[in-house]
Design a protein around this motif. Sequence first.
Motif, PDB file in Angstrom:
ATOM      1  N   MET A   1      52.671  22.339  -7.434  1.00  0.00           N
ATOM      2  CA  MET A   1      53.746  23.284  -7.200  1.00  0.00           C
ATOM      3  C   MET A   1      53.082  24.328  -6.234  1.00  0.00           C
ATOM      4  N   ALA A   2      54.237  24.921  -5.568  1.00  0.00           N
ATOM      5  CA  ALA A   2      53.833  26.105  -4.804  1.00  0.00           C
ATOM      6  C   ALA A   2      54.282  27.352  -5.262  1.00  0.00           C
ATOM      7  N   VAL A   3      53.708  28.264  -5.265  1.00  0.00           N
ATOM      8  CA  VAL A   3      54.284  29.566  -5.558  1.00  0.00           C
ATOM      9  C   VAL A   3      54.274  30.437  -4.096  1.00  0.00           C
ATOM     10  N   LEU A   4      55.316  30.999  -4.069  1.00  0.00           N
ATOM     11  CA  LEU A   4      55.824  31.688  -2.769  1.00  0.00           C
ATOM     12  C   LEU A   4      55.867  33.156  -3.054  1.00  0.00           C
ATOM     13  N   ASP A   5      55.549  33.675  -2.140  1.00  0.00           N
ATOM     14  CA  ASP A   5      55.862  35.200  -2.112  1.00  0.00           C
ATOM     15  C   ASP A   5      56.190  35.852  -0.852  1.00  0.00           C
ATOM     16  N   ALA A   6      57.252  36.533  -0.623  1.00  0.00           N
ATOM     17  CA  ALA A   6      57.686  36.973   0.771  1.00  0.00           C
ATOM     18  C   ALA A   6      57.728  36.118   1.887  1.00  0.00           C
ATOM     19  N   GLY A   7      58.296  34.794   1.513  1.00  0.00           N
ATOM     20  CA  GLY A   7      58.459  33.735   2.757  1.00  0.00           C
ATOM     21  C   GLY A   7      57.180  33.096   2.916  1.00  0.00           C
ATOM     22  N   ARG A   8      56.149  33.381   2.064  1.00  0.00           N
ATOM     23  CA  ARG A   8      54.773  32.582   2.319  1.00  0.00           C
ATOM     24  C   ARG A   8      54.289  31.801   1.161  1.00  0.00           C
ATOM     25  N   VAL A   9      53.723  30.869   1.353  1.00  0.00           N
ATOM     26  CA  VAL A   9      53.247  29.964   0.236  1.00  0.00           C
ATOM     27  C   VAL A   9      51.884  30.780  -0.167  1.00  0.00           C
ATOM     28  N   VAL A  10      51.836  31.086  -1.273  1.00  0.00           N
ATOM     29  CA  VAL A  10      50.473  32.007  -1.796  1.00  0.00           C
ATOM     30  C   VAL A  10      49.343  30.987  -2.439  1.00  0.00           C
ATOM     31  N   GLN A  11      49.870  30.111  -3.217  1.00  0.00           N
ATOM     32  CA  GLN A  11      49.264  29.124  -3.861  1.00  0.00           C
ATOM     33  C   GLN A  11      49.621  27.680  -3.975  1.00  0.00           C
ATOM     34  N   MET A  12      49.079  26.571  -4.029  1.00  0.00           N
ATOM     35  CA  MET A  12      49.645  25.487  -4.252  1.00  0.00           C
ATOM     36  C   MET A  12      48.508  24.619  -5.219  1.00  0.00           C
ATOM     37  N   GLY A  13      49.194  23.942  -6.191  1.00  0.00           N
ATOM     38  CA  GLY A  13      48.218  23.120  -7.119  1.00  0.00           C
ATOM     39  C   GLY A  13      49.004  22.581  -8.220  1.00  0.00           C
ATOM     40  N   THR A  14      48.050  21.901  -8.947  1.00  0.00           N
ATOM     41  CA  THR A  14      48.661  21.383 -10.286  1.00  0.00           C
ATOM     42  C   THR A  14      48.878  22.510 -11.125  1.00  0.00           C
ATOM     43  N   PRO A  15      50.085  22.287 -12.157  1.00  0.00           N
ATOM     44  CA  PRO A  15      50.515  23.483 -13.063  1.00  0.00           C
ATOM     45  C   PRO A  15      49.174  23.977 -13.648  1.00  0.00           C
ATOM     46  N   ASP A  16      48.191  23.166 -14.341  1.00  0.00           N
ATOM     47  CA  ASP A  16      46.972  23.432 -15.128  1.00  0.00           C
ATOM     48  C   ASP A  16      45.845  24.477 -13.957  1.00  0.00           C
ATOM     49  N   ALA A  17      45.902  23.896 -12.835  1.00  0.00           N
ATOM     50  CA  ALA A  17      45.079  24.794 -11.943  1.00  0.00           C
ATOM     51  C   ALA A  17      45.551  25.936 -11.631  1.00  0.00           C
ATOM     52  N   ILE A  18      47.032  26.079 -11.395  1.00  0.00           N
ATOM     53  CA  ILE A  18      47.614  27.335 -11.004  1.00  0.00           C
ATOM     54  C   ILE A  18      47.563  28.304 -12.195  1.00  0.00           C
ATOM     55  N   TYR A  19      47.666  27.838 -13.542  1.00  0.00           N
ATOM     56  CA  TYR A  19      47.532  28.720 -14.629  1.00  0.00           C
ATOM     57  C   TYR A  19      46.350  28.850 -14.932  1.00  0.00           C
TER      58      TYR A  19
END
Length: 360
Positions: free
Chosen positions: A204-222
């Motif tokens: 998944m990718a987490v977006l903030d204000a039009g930017r991708v701030v982090q991308m990774g597997t669910p467990d890596a992001i959590y």
Amino acid sequence: MDAIRAESLVKEFGQTRALDQASIAIEKGELFFLLGASGCGKTTLLRCIAGLEIPDSGRVVYGDRDVTKLPTHKREAAMVFQSYALWPHMSVGENVAFGLEERKVPRKEINERVDEALAMVHLEGYYDRRIDHMSGGQQQRVALARALVVRPKCLLLDEPLSNLDAKLRLEMRREIRRIVKDNNLTGVYVTHDQEEALSMADRMAVLDAGRVVQMGTPDAIYRNPTSSHVAGFIGETNLIEATVDRIVRDDDELGLRVSSDFGEFHGRITRKGWRPSEGTKVLVSIRPEALHADNSGVPINRVRGQIKDRMYLGSNIQYRVHGAGDHLWSITETNPHIIRENGEEIVLTADPIDVTILKA
Ligand code: ATP
């Protein structure tokens, strides 16, 4: 199926910059989620990938084809909308067949492909049923069948489950994942429901204000959020301010000793290439389930407080603990054997591996 890349997309609507150099790379056959707070640009990014929006700059690439300016039907992608966009006066079969009729596919082939698409979503035998005589979950399946009947390589889903009740949502999470995987599709899925994303996504990718701030597997992001924004958005966390005392270990993962109003903490850095020096102001992030009661007397990673209130949920219990400086800590105990009373003193600790040091 196709790999999908969005490269440095910018999209403005008047004064609003909905996408600000947003880039993602989705692998073939992946179920990929776009996640973020309301207004962060996830729908705009999906619409650029679908061909429903043309970015002001940047490129959208399917496989090795630049599709930035191609209309949706030439991209071999199909979109499922939150509203389903079905025609209520038509039958299930007519709704599913519509896209093929528009493409002038011969009648015999239409019938075969509609039957095939209805089978994929487990709606065999519903061809003649009117849409307004179908339940919400069944309508969702029809919307999926209508997308699948054009045999897309990519399935694009915009909050597809938000109109369903909680139980059906859970069931459809499995169904959508099965459909994407069984049909070798590349799936891109927009949601603001982080649990949906954690439970379904390959990445998944987490977006903030039009930017991708982090991308990774669910467990890596959590487990390894690289900013306080991501740590707070994906799951719940306790964030406190601290100052770097010293570097403890400098290999793949940097270990740091920091001091705060609550005592000393020992944790790890998740942001690649960040090397804060002594005296740097940082944030310490500890998940509620990483804090547990402990009377061993170890002097670091320790929080003292009094139980303020609790929420009992059967499989776990969530407490808020009043710590120093009126700070409220959230803790979660799974499989609780005892229930602590309000006002009870508690000493909590966290393993250094569960303590993340982030940029302030
Ligand atoms: P939500 O979760 O609320 O659907 P989102 O993350 O999908 O939000 P977008 O719909 O992509 O966000 O919107 C990003 C920004 O662009 C918002 O500020 C929104 O108001 C603006 N925006 C999106 N589409 C348009 C449009 N057609 N005209 C004007 N502004 C728009």
